[in-house]
Scaffold this motif. Structure first.
Motif, PDB file in Angstrom:
ATOM      1  N   LEU A 231       0.814  -1.338   0.001  1.00  0.00           N
ATOM      2  CA  LEU A 231      -0.009  -0.049  -0.082  1.00  0.00           C
ATOM      3  C   LEU A 231       0.971   1.280  -0.083  1.00  0.00           C
ATOM      4  N   ALA A 232       1.962   1.177   0.727  1.00  0.00           N
ATOM      5  CA  ALA A 232       2.784   2.400   0.989  1.00  0.00           C
ATOM      6  C   ALA A 232       3.443   2.769  -0.513  1.00  0.00           C
ATOM      7  N   VAL A 233       4.027   1.336  -1.160  1.00  0.00           N
ATOM      8  CA  VAL A 233       4.607   1.831  -2.480  1.00  0.00           C
ATOM      9  C   VAL A 233       3.576   2.068  -3.618  1.00  0.00           C
ATOM     10  N   ALA A 234       2.351   1.538  -3.563  1.00  0.00           N
ATOM     11  CA  ALA A 234       1.170   2.156  -4.452  1.00  0.00           C
ATOM     12  C   ALA A 234       0.935   3.538  -4.032  1.00  0.00           C
ATOM     13  N   ALA A 235       0.843   3.844  -2.809  1.00  0.00           N
ATOM     14  CA  ALA A 235       0.590   5.406  -2.466  1.00  0.00           C
ATOM     15  C   ALA A 235       1.841   6.176  -3.172  1.00  0.00           C
ATOM     16  N   THR A 236       3.142   5.747  -2.968  1.00  0.00           N
ATOM     17  CA  THR A 236       4.024   6.741  -3.721  1.00  0.00           C
ATOM     18  C   THR A 236       4.131   6.685  -5.098  1.00  0.00           C
ATOM     19  N   THR A 237       3.730   5.613  -5.719  1.00  0.00           N
ATOM     20  CA  THR A 237       3.421   5.673  -7.227  1.00  0.00           C
ATOM     21  C   THR A 237       2.555   6.473  -7.758  1.00  0.00           C
ATOM     22  N   PHE A 238       1.152   6.398  -6.986  1.00  0.00           N
ATOM     23  CA  PHE A 238       0.079   7.329  -7.366  1.00  0.00           C
ATOM     24  C   PHE A 238       0.402   8.840  -7.119  1.00  0.00           C
ATOM     25  N   SER A 239       1.289   8.883  -6.168  1.00  0.00           N
ATOM     26  CA  SER A 239       1.636  10.291  -5.728  1.00  0.00           C
ATOM     27  C   SER A 239       2.320  10.913  -6.786  1.00  0.00           C
ATOM     28  N   ILE A 240       3.396  10.414  -7.214  1.00  0.00           N
ATOM     29  CA  ILE A 240       4.189  10.547  -8.306  1.00  0.00           C
ATOM     30  C   ILE A 240       3.423  11.079  -9.666  1.00  0.00           C
ATOM     31  N   ILE A 241       2.548   9.897  -9.883  1.00  0.00           N
ATOM     32  CA  ILE A 241       1.436  10.318 -11.147  1.00  0.00           C
ATOM     33  C   ILE A 241       0.644  11.515 -10.835  1.00  0.00           C
ATOM     34  N   ALA A 242       0.106  11.683  -9.714  1.00  0.00           N
ATOM     35  CA  ALA A 242      -0.635  12.870  -9.441  1.00  0.00           C
ATOM     36  C   ALA A 242      -0.084  14.081  -9.487  1.00  0.00           C
ATOM     37  N   VAL A 243       1.620  14.015  -9.378  1.00  0.00           N
ATOM     38  CA  VAL A 243       2.452  15.217  -9.483  1.00  0.00           C
ATOM     39  C   VAL A 243       2.677  15.642 -10.869  1.00  0.00           C
ATOM     40  N   PHE A 244       2.775  14.603 -11.742  1.00  0.00           N
ATOM     41  CA  PHE A 244       3.217  14.929 -13.037  1.00  0.00           C
ATOM     42  C   PHE A 244       1.711  15.014 -13.989  1.00  0.00           C
ATOM     43  N   LEU A 245       0.816  14.294 -13.887  1.00  0.00           N
ATOM     44  CA  LEU A 245      -0.330  14.607 -14.723  1.00  0.00           C
ATOM     45  C   LEU A 245      -0.665  16.093 -14.980  1.00  0.00           C
ATOM     46  N   PRO A 246      -0.695  16.771 -14.003  1.00  0.00           N
ATOM     47  CA  PRO A 246      -1.322  17.973 -14.151  1.00  0.00           C
ATOM     48  C   PRO A 246      -0.238  19.174 -15.005  1.00  0.00           C
ATOM     49  N   VAL A 247       1.168  18.533 -15.028  1.00  0.00           N
ATOM     50  CA  VAL A 247       2.186  19.181 -15.939  1.00  0.00           C
ATOM     51  C   VAL A 247       1.817  18.854 -17.491  1.00  0.00           C
ATOM     52  N   ALA A 248       1.111  17.808 -17.663  1.00  0.00           N
ATOM     53  CA  ALA A 248       0.761  17.469 -18.758  1.00  0.00           C
ATOM     54  C   ALA A 248      -0.277  18.190 -19.501  1.00  0.00           C
ATOM     55  N   PHE A 249      -1.172  18.678 -18.578  1.00  0.00           N
ATOM     56  CA  PHE A 249      -2.250  19.497 -19.074  1.00  0.00           C
ATOM     57  C   PHE A 249      -2.246  20.937 -18.948  1.00  0.00           C
ATOM     58  N   MET A 250      -1.082  21.637 -18.617  1.00  0.00           N
ATOM     59  CA  MET A 250      -0.653  22.906 -18.606  1.00  0.00           C
ATOM     60  C   MET A 250      -1.111  23.719 -19.783  1.00  0.00           C
ATOM     61  N   PRO A 251      -1.783  24.856 -19.811  1.00  0.00           N
ATOM     62  CA  PRO A 251      -1.927  25.439 -20.971  1.00  0.00           C
ATOM     63  C   PRO A 251      -0.881  26.194 -21.575  1.00  0.00           C
ATOM     64  N   GLY A 252      -0.924  26.518 -22.883  1.00  0.00           N
ATOM     65  CA  GLY A 252       0.010  27.338 -23.653  1.00  0.00           C
ATOM     66  C   GLY A 252       1.170  26.613 -24.097  1.00  0.00           C
ATOM     67  N   VAL A 253       2.266  27.298 -24.406  1.00  0.00           N
ATOM     68  CA  VAL A 253       3.228  26.579 -25.046  1.00  0.00           C
ATOM     69  C   VAL A 253       4.055  25.724 -24.304  1.00  0.00           C
ATOM     70  N   ALA A 254       4.224  26.079 -22.694  1.00  0.00           N
ATOM     71  CA  ALA A 254       4.935  25.378 -21.789  1.00  0.00           C
ATOM     72  C   ALA A 254       4.222  24.059 -21.705  1.00  0.00           C
ATOM     73  N   GLY A 255       2.863  23.853 -21.756  1.00  0.00           N
ATOM     74  CA  GLY A 255       2.144  22.639 -21.674  1.00  0.00           C
ATOM     75  C   GLY A 255       2.540  21.488 -22.998  1.00  0.00           C
TER      76      GLY A 255
END
Length: 472
Positions: A432-456
């Protein structure tokens, strides 16, 4: 944990799934287009409206002010900039990234067409262009010769080589620079114009009307139908001397009586140099959906084939190779990725002090990295330095989770449990701890993929690659 128990109880099924993922990942990797940078499409349209002879003030008053009012009705416009120049109006329209650029082009054309009747009749038709940062030449070639003249090199490049390079799959445009353009000059003599009472406008009208080919009509017979065409295109420079400019009774005034014609070359608008000597340059630009490396390889092969057929003393050289540059950049990132993975495995061995544990931990790297190419291919990304950067970052996260799970399994074995039980119990304790770590990393990077503009647009391949690697 379901996945761990399934892998322990059915190891052959787990191995088959892993091998299937790796094979699919290798197939996806083989289909990926290889470019140095991500394909970022800027939602920008550039409208150029030529208005020959008009001053900037006239261009602004007669064209820009009227066109801008009509363009304001278009939705999804982020910014609009207009520039009035000598004989030209330029309007740069930047849209939101969610705007469909094909629909935007149609809306811009319709908006200009709605006010076309208000615009000057001397204005030429507007030209719409997409602003694409990737539409830069990937190959620069130089055609030089010690035996052929500059004019012969120009004809060879324009009539033969340019068409052969355009036929390559993946090539969008081929531009020839520094070539001589054939031009027939008509030099009017002022004293003759006054003597025969002929204006310059009459000479221009005569050249336009008598140098044309057009359909006239049809002759219908009982069983067939034939077309009638007016063949008036002048084929040789000497025929221009016989063009009739004006008639006065029985007197016919021809162009040869008013002017002299010269068969020469137009003034150079571009100049190409190679080792201090003039030559003809050829610039090759790839299409948007083509791979830089693959297209450059095809161009390189054609250059080698062309050099075998060129006249003696003539050669075609590659002066700039964007394909090699992209390969070198990606190779540097790949070498750093492999070196980082090897160094990570070494660090694992230093701390675990067990080749068995190190090997088991290291096996998680190729599985996740290769399987991540499936997501990269499905998302339509290219293999560029941003996707490879995402993979290099994911390696550290993957090895970290593997170390934690493996160390806990070893601890359970030291407490006296057999390998199968230790693997099940050790994984359940920290799963459960490893899964929580994995999903935390996904939760951090997924919003980066949907940033608006040229940076996104730039960081989307990076973020989704990291998320896919960690998830696998």
């Amino acid at each position: 944990m379901f996945l761990s128990d399934f892998s322990i109880k059915r190891p052959m099924a787990a191995i088959v799934i892993i091998l299937a993922l790796m094979c699919t990942g290798l197939l996806a990797l083989n289909k990926l287009r290889v470019n140095e940078r991500p394909d970022v499409e800027l939602p920008v349209l550039v409208v150029n409206i030529p208005y020959p002879g008009a001053s900037p003030e006239t261009v602004e008053r007669e064209i820009i002010n009227r066109v801008e009012k009509s363009l304001q009705s278009i939705t999804g416009v982020y910014q609009m900039n207009s520039t009035a120049k000598e004989g030209n109006a330029q309007i740069v329209i930047q849209f939101n990234f969610s705007k469909n650029m094909i629909e935007a082009s149609d809306e811009v054309r319709n908006a200009i067409g709605a006010v076309r009747y208000k615009l000057p009749t001397e204005m030429r038709e507007p030209v719409l262009q997409r602003a694409d940062p990737n539409a830069q030449p990937i190959m620069q070639l130089a055609l030089s010769s010690s035996t052929l003249s500059h004019a012969e090199l120009s004809r060879l490049a324009e009539d033969d080589l340019a068409d052969r390079f355009r036929a390559i799959d993946g090539v969008a445009t081929v531009d020839v620079n520094g070539s001589l353009k054939r031009e027939l000059s008509v030099l009017l003599r002022a004293e003759k114009l006054r003597e025969y009472n002929v204006s310059v406008a009459e000479v221009v009208a005569a050249l336009k009307n008598q140098n044309t080919t057009a359909p006239v009509g049809k002759v219908t017979g009982a069983l067939d139908e034939k077309s009638i065409r007016l063949v008036g295109r002048i084929e040789t420079p000497s025929e221009f001397q016989q063009v009739v400019v004006k008639r006065r009774g029985d007197e016919v005034i021809r162009l040869g009586q008013l002017a002299s014609t010269t068969d020469g070359f137009a003034e150079l608008s571009s100049f190409s140099m190679r080792n201090g000597h003039p030559n003809v340059g050829i610039a090759v630009t790839r299409s948007r959906d083509a791979s830089t490396v693959t297209t450059a390889n095809k161009v390189r092969d054609l250059v080698a084939e062309v050099n075998k057929t060129l006249p003696k003393g003539t050669k075609l050289e590659v002066t700039q190779d964007g394909g090699r540059d992209a390969e070198n950049s990606l190779r540097n990132v790949t070498d750093a990725l492999v070196f980082g993975a090897g160094l990570t495995v070494f660090v694992v061995y230093v701390f675990l002090n067990s080749w068995r544990s190190t090997l088991i931990t290291a096996l998680s790297l190729p599985t996740s990295v290769i399987a991540a190419f499936i997501a990269v291919w499905l998302c339509g990304f290219t293999l560029n330095f941003m996707t490879l950067l995402g993979l290099s970052l994911a390696i550290g996260v993957l090895i970290d989770d593997a170390i934690v799970v493996r160390e806990n399994i070893v601890r359970q074995m030291e407490l006296g449990l057999d390998r199968r039980t230790a693997a099940s119990v050790g994984t359940k304790e920290i799963g459960l701890a490893v899964a929580a770590t994995t999903f935390s990393i996904i939760a951090v990077f997924l919003p980066v993929a949907f940033m608006p503009g040229v940076a996104g647009e730039w960081f989307r391949p990076f973020a989704l690659t990291v998320a896919a690697s960690v998830m696998v």
